[in-house]
Design an enzyme around this catalytic site. Structure first.
Site, PDB file in Angstrom:
ATOM      1  N   ASP A 177       0.975  -1.225  -0.098  1.00  0.00           N
ATOM      2  CA  ASP A 177      -0.119  -0.070   0.013  1.00  0.00           C
ATOM      3  C   ASP A 177       1.083   1.251   0.102  1.00  0.00           C
ATOM      4  OD1 ASP A 177      -1.520   2.439   0.674  1.00  0.00           O
ATOM      5  OD2 ASP A 177      -3.041   1.037   1.558  1.00  0.00           O
ATOM      6  N   HIS A 178       0.982   1.942  -1.175  1.00  0.00           N
ATOM      7  CA  HIS A 178       2.099   2.801  -1.203  1.00  0.00           C
ATOM      8  C   HIS A 178       2.030   3.894  -0.300  1.00  0.00           C
ATOM      9  CE1 HIS A 178      -0.386   4.657  -4.218  1.00  0.00           C
ATOM     10  NE2 HIS A 178       0.033   5.800  -3.832  1.00  0.00           N
ATOM     11  N   HIS A 240      -6.041   2.729   1.347  1.00  0.00           N
ATOM     12  CA  HIS A 240      -5.180   3.977   1.797  1.00  0.00           C
ATOM     13  C   HIS A 240      -5.878   4.377   3.111  1.00  0.00           C
ATOM     14  CE1 HIS A 240      -3.348   2.970  -2.099  1.00  0.00           C
ATOM     15  NE2 HIS A 240      -4.025   3.707  -2.679  1.00  0.00           N
TER      16      HIS A 240
END
Ligand code: NAD
Length: 483
Positions: A177-178, A240
């Site tokens: 999950d950047h 996110h």
């Protein structure tokens, strides 16, 4: 500034989907920047693997072009790029078929860390894991990096976890999950757990509410038909925003070890209350003379998918009971900005008279643009004329505070380096992803059952008026969406 960078062992990184958009824009330029920073070990190799028929030279030229397009010009050093691409190789491999796999197996080196980045469509995650196992390409030390989306509901996420678990142990699986790779997100933990200042106040006794906003000014054009199948809740909230919420709300872990941190995050997700439909606002952007509407972008005039969502959440634990968390994310909003605002309660009593000094502090953690933090404090307005109070931000932009501030690594760079170091702290564990879906599924089911439609909002606005009401009715207001 003394830098204490943990060295990385020699590795082979295979990028499945090495010719794709993500590889071109993020992964390959990111690796080049880490190379420039001297963090890639001598002898490492990057192996692009996709369906295109490249040879090494063709792929090196592709990588060179990606660097020139996506790394800022001041870092284009012809000699250094040449040195970097010498470590790059390419193999045509079919994730769904048998071609290329024996060749890939032959390319692997004993005694070298192997990482396999699945930068391909999610339907290929399972087949890739199976073939890496079947062709004995992955060993017990190997790592796989799995891109988003990880399932589209609890059932599909469980199925995917099951398929991956047949070939890999949990400690080998790095679910990206950047958002977790962003500098500010990690700073959130540093600020909370590295200072005594905030933690005693970090609870429902002192925090009035928390706002998490991830606003984008662009529409979904280009990937409209893909987006139309997920909507804001699947695309942003389940992953996110949920991760940001976990880091804001979790208990202090006993140490910074991956499982200690992830255990605490999981507890937050499990403590989330079910969400009442009355506490959710879904929206869809209208078009105007300049921009297409959501329905046009999605090429689906009957779409009931939301391009905006706002919701009020509650956490049932001792720390947070009674402090609402408001989430909001959407496309085609006024500005591109992501922030978390912790809004503290008003001082209980004002010694300066009824109108003065009664506004609470606000700690804003900005993810983009200008990563940084600011704390709203009340001070005396300078000058004579009595005690008049004003609010000013104590502002800290990381770019200014850090010596080489404009060199903050991109989220992907940091996460790839963590894969190589074998550090899973900033990656989602399988049970975390499942718990997030277990919370999300009933929300989606409820609106699907009730056939609720998103409300329209103007492109360039702050979303539907109903979302303002979500806070107004509680006597609160959203912070302005402003970059
Ligand atoms: P893309 O369509 O641009 O690239 C897909 C890649 O997969 C290409 O290299 C293609 O050759 C390869 N491929 C397709 N079928 C194959 C097969 N049978 N065998 C081997 N290789 C095959 O996709 P993308 O935008 O780079 O996205 C890759 C992954 O990253 C997806 O899971 C996506 O959801 C995720 N992701 C992308 C972005 C982004 O900004 N592009 C952002 C977040 C997550």
């Amino acid at each position: 500034m003394v830098s204490r960078v943990i060295p990385v062992e020699v590795f082979d990184l295979v990028i499945f989907g090495g010719t794709g958009d993500l590889a071109r824009r993020k992964i390959l330029p990111g690796l080049y920047r880490r190379f420039l920073a001297g963090q890639l070990p001598e002898g490492m190799r990057i192996i692009g693997a996709a369906r295109t028929d490249f040879d090494d030279a063709g792929y090196r030229s592709f990588v060179n072009d990606a660097i020139c397009e996506f790394v800022k010009p001041s870092k284009h050093d012809k000699e250094r790029i040449k040195e970097f691409v010498e470590n790059i190789h390419y193999l045509a491999v079919d994730a769904m078929g048998e071609s290329g796999w024996t060749e890939l197996a032959a390319l692997m080196r004993p005694g070298v860390i192997r990482a396999f980045y699945f930068s391909v469509a999610p339907r290929l995650f399972g087949p890739l894991a199976e073939r890496l196992h079947e062709y004995e390409i992955a060993d017990a030390d190997s790592r796989i990096v799995v891109e988003k989306p990880f399932g589209r509901d609890l059932e599909t996420a469980k199925a995917l976890n099951g398929v991956l678990a047949e070939s890999f142990d949990e400690h080998q699986i790095y679910r990206i999950d950047h958002y977790l790779g962003k500098e500010t997100v990690q700073n959130l933990m540093a600020v909370r757990f590295g200072n005594v200042l905030f933690e005693p106040l970090w609870n429902s006794q002192y925090v009035d509410h928390i706002q998490i906003t991830v606003a984008e000014s662009v529409g979904v054009g280009g990937r409209g038909s893909y987006y139309d199948k997920s909507g804001a809740i699947r695309d942003m909230v389940q992953n996110h925003l949920m991760q940001l919420l976990c880091l804001i709300a979790m208990e202090p872990p006993s140490d910074f070890e991956p499982d200690a941190v992830r255990d605490e995050k999981l507890k937050v997700i499990r403590a989330l209350d079910p969400v009442d439909q009355a506490d959710i606002v879904r929206g869809q952007y209208r078009g105007d003379d300049d921009v297409a509407s959501y329905l046009e972008d999605a090429e689906n005039e009957d779409s009931t998918t939301e391009s905006f969502i706002a919701m009020k959440l509650g956490i049932s634990n001792w720390r947070w009971k009674g402090t609402p968390i408001y989430l909001r994310t959407g496309k085609r909003l006024r500005d591109r900005t992501s922030e978390i605002a912790v809004v503290f309660k008003d001082p209980p009593h004002s010694i300066f008279g009824p109108q003065e000094g009664r506004r609470g502090n606000v700690l804003v953690i900005r993810l983009q643009p200008n990563e940084g933090m600011n704390l709203r404090v009340t001070i005396k307005e300078p000058g004579p004329g009595g005690m008049r109070l004003i609010e000013v931000p104590l502002d800290m932009s990381f770019a200014e505070a850090l010596a080489d501030g404009d060199d903050i690594p991109d989220a992907y760079e940091r996460l790839i380096m963590d894969v190589m170091r074998g550090n899973q702290t900033l990656f989602m564990r399988g049970d975390e992803v499942e718990a997030a879906w277990a919370w999300t599924d009933p929300i989606i089911e409820a609106w699907e059952k009730a056939r609720t439609k998103p409300v329209p909002y103007d492109a360039g606005s702050s979303g539907p008026d109903d979302s303002l009401m979500l806070l107004h009715r509680d006597g609160r207001r959203w912070r302005e969406i402003k970059a």
